[in-house]
Scaffold this motif. Sequence first.
Motif, PDB file in Angstrom:
ATOM      1  N   VAL A 504     -50.377  -4.495  61.978  1.00  0.00           N
ATOM      2  CA  VAL A 504     -49.530  -4.731  61.069  1.00  0.00           C
ATOM      3  C   VAL A 504     -48.184  -4.238  61.425  1.00  0.00           C
ATOM      4  O   VAL A 504     -47.786  -3.209  61.771  1.00  0.00           O
ATOM      5  N   SER A 505     -47.155  -5.286  61.209  1.00  0.00           N
ATOM      6  CA  SER A 505     -45.842  -4.833  61.622  1.00  0.00           C
ATOM      7  C   SER A 505     -44.962  -5.087  60.612  1.00  0.00           C
ATOM      8  O   SER A 505     -44.959  -6.075  59.581  1.00  0.00           O
ATOM      9  N   ILE A 506     -44.102  -3.788  60.090  1.00  0.00           N
ATOM     10  CA  ILE A 506     -43.420  -3.912  58.837  1.00  0.00           C
ATOM     11  C   ILE A 506     -41.935  -3.939  59.263  1.00  0.00           C
ATOM     12  O   ILE A 506     -41.395  -3.063  60.075  1.00  0.00           O
ATOM     13  N   LEU A 507     -41.109  -4.853  59.163  1.00  0.00           N
ATOM     14  CA  LEU A 507     -39.759  -5.296  59.234  1.00  0.00           C
ATOM     15  C   LEU A 507     -39.015  -5.091  58.137  1.00  0.00           C
ATOM     16  O   LEU A 507     -39.283  -5.501  57.193  1.00  0.00           O
ATOM     17  N   ARG A 508     -38.007  -4.374  58.404  1.00  0.00           N
ATOM     18  CA  ARG A 508     -36.630  -3.737  57.238  1.00  0.00           C
ATOM     19  C   ARG A 508     -35.568  -4.679  57.983  1.00  0.00           C
ATOM     20  O   ARG A 508     -35.146  -4.238  58.966  1.00  0.00           O
ATOM     21  N   PHE A 509     -35.199  -5.649  57.094  1.00  0.00           N
ATOM     22  CA  PHE A 509     -34.153  -6.512  57.650  1.00  0.00           C
ATOM     23  C   PHE A 509     -32.884  -6.965  56.719  1.00  0.00           C
ATOM     24  O   PHE A 509     -33.364  -7.186  55.511  1.00  0.00           O
ATOM     25  N   THR A 510     -31.719  -6.695  57.046  1.00  0.00           N
ATOM     26  CA  THR A 510     -30.918  -7.080  56.057  1.00  0.00           C
ATOM     27  C   THR A 510     -30.036  -8.121  56.579  1.00  0.00           C
ATOM     28  O   THR A 510     -29.348  -7.945  57.753  1.00  0.00           O
ATOM     29  N   PRO A 511     -30.146  -9.340  56.050  1.00  0.00           N
ATOM     30  CA  PRO A 511     -29.455 -10.488  56.644  1.00  0.00           C
ATOM     31  C   PRO A 511     -27.978 -10.306  56.700  1.00  0.00           C
ATOM     32  O   PRO A 511     -27.406  -9.813  55.649  1.00  0.00           O
ATOM     33  N   GLY A 512     -27.334 -10.872  57.696  1.00  0.00           N
ATOM     34  CA  GLY A 512     -25.987 -10.803  57.503  1.00  0.00           C
ATOM     35  C   GLY A 512     -25.153 -11.863  57.166  1.00  0.00           C
ATOM     36  O   GLY A 512     -25.708 -12.540  56.284  1.00  0.00           O
ATOM     37  N   SER A 513     -24.180 -12.383  57.610  1.00  0.00           N
ATOM     38  CA  SER A 513     -23.192 -13.550  57.414  1.00  0.00           C
ATOM     39  C   SER A 513     -24.163 -14.922  57.766  1.00  0.00           C
ATOM     40  O   SER A 513     -23.823 -15.850  57.318  1.00  0.00           O
TER      41      SER A 513
END
Length: 773
Positions: A504-513
């Motif tokens: 299991v891979s957990i990604l915490r990602f905040t999209p930019g512009s």
Amino acid sequence: MFVQTISPFCDFKCDKRLKSFIFVSVPARLVWGVPGKDVELPCDITPALPNDNVTMLFWFKDNLGMPLYSLDARYGPLDKASHLAMSDDLGSRSYFITEDEPRRARLRIQNVNIYDEGVFRCRVDFVNSPTRNFQVNLTLVAQPSAPRVFDAEGREIKIGHSAGPFLEERELFLSCQVTGGRPKPSLVWWFNGTILDNVIDSSRESYTTVNQLVISSTPRYLKGAQIECRASSSEAAGYISREIPLTVFLKPNKVKIVTPNDLLSISKSQNIRCESSGSYPPAKLTWLLDGRAIRNAVVTEEETESFTGSILSLNVASDDDGKDLVCRADNPRFPGGHAEDRRQIHVAYPPRVSVELIEVQNPVKEGTDVSLRCKTSASPPAESYNWYHNSHLIVHNVTAGIMPQEDKLFIKNVKENLAGHYACSATNVEGETYSAPLELVVQFAPRCKKGYEAMRVGALPFETLVIQCHVDSIPEVSRFSWTYNTSRGVLPVQGGKVDNQGNVSILRFTPGSDDVESLACWASNRVGRQERPCLFFIIPAEAPESPRSCLVRNATNGEGLEVSCIAGKDGGLHQSFVLEVFDISAPSDPQAGVTTLSDQGDLAPPKYRVLGERPLFRLHNLQPGKDYQVSVYAENAKGKSYPPVILSNVRLDNQLTSLFFNTEDVSSSNPTAETSTSSVNLTVIVVSLAAAAVVLIVSIISVAAILACRRPRGVTAVIRRRSRRSSKPPEEFELSDDGFGEGFHRRSAQYRASMYGECEERISRMIEEKIGG
């Protein structure tokens, strides 16, 4: 012929020549006489000169000058001569015989006794030849004492007792002894008219005469026989004998297992007979298997003087195949006297089986050709084989690359869904045996876990996305990588935080512009890199959809009610579910102006609220006889589902549930006072008709779905359900030592329940589609 008796005194002239000759010394010939029998004293009357004749013959005894017997042939031929004998006892018993040849003339004395012993002289006068004298020493025979017999230890064998025991083929020694006897006695051992030993073992000067019988190897025929020791001083006197019975112990000369050497079954007792003969005393029979005495076996024996029989009830095990079964006959009185018969037994037993891989090592990589062998040991050889995958019988399927062939199983281009537990069974006349399962591990490159191939992810402005990528792989994932897709192309994720935990891979990602359209998750392990990524489509977050197809039923434990629904879309965000219960019962003694509505015409606050991650709720606090209204809705970070699902007129009566419900919008306008009664009645009628229709539809679809669930399922589905199967083996089959692995045998009730649980979900979906249509 007349014999004249003369007096002991001469009444005739005795010339000087006769008197002088009495004292002449003449060698004496020894003659033995037997008391009570006749004896003959020889006197050769053959003349020295031819044509000469006997004129006178005289017999004298000892030093007596007067003859005890005379013969006068002066006046005629010898056969006409007159015989004169003394009138005493000796003379009366004497008579001279001349009928035979002259050299064999003799004086016969009848019934000699001890007083007759002495030196006798025979004087013969001829016409022309010189006078001849012969001396005869008459001695009476004296028999020795009765024989006495002694054994090798010097113990005397008493009269009436037997000698021994002696052992067959061992030495036999007996000593026969007598004392006295005249002349020196002979001592001879006899058996059945044959001389065994006639050699005297003592000196001639010894007063005791000894003959020691030694037989170096005692023959069998002496068992129960009698031998004889004879002592005699003279053949004419006869012999004195002693008969000795012999006790001879014999070893068995024959032992034979007479039962045919057939195949022995481990499932039943076998009777095997052994016979022995020739032993004395009778032999004792013992049974040995693989050199060890058989214990706790039933043995039947029969015995006669020289025969022994034994019947062994033998229970064999499969490990006894090829071992030596020995029947041993032992004479308990004969040290070392035994004989035996042996045979190699052959045991019929069910197959002993195990599964092994051929040429490849476990685990194997996906796409490899795999060969399994059902290693079998059976007697008689196995006649048929079966192969099982996760307890299901494997059939020949060339298209799928699965080809069982007798004791081998060939799998072409093995896939991950063919991993699992493989077992085989082999059958012969003794039964069918199952092997312990062999777990076949198939290594494969990572792939998206079912349900995670493509997912929608709702995005909220300025909030970090938390995305979980689940993959299946053997061995475990060694590396994850993430990419995102925009209008400018596919780019690697940068600035995100990745937490990898196993597969299991957990990604915490905040999209930019950037206009991020989707994210892709890639995984790798030692087998290779994931072929198709797991996709996550970024969509604006929305409030969740309302649940559908809600049903009310008695709880499975018989207490309270259970409400279940089908979840709607989650709006791209994690959703949870809420159930609210309202008491809509009229009071038993209503007072004027009292109502369950609020001042604004809404329902009063719910009696209680239940939260859950799934739209499945259990209601335990409902009171029988009251009417309730149930509201179900979903909510996420974006908001609540609208409109909620309303279940009206829910009642719990004597453990039986009255279901009267309709679905309506909570926010819809409440009816006025004038129309409330008619609306309720109309609603009840409509709801009843709708409920009847729904029940009919549910029944039809349930039957169809259950029939569909009972159809044979694929190998992959079997693997997923393996942990729910019963591990109890079939009673009619025999297991190997290791037994079956868990889940190898028939489906348990729990497994069937899990299957029908899955069917219920499918039924709910079909109901949803039907109602929605």
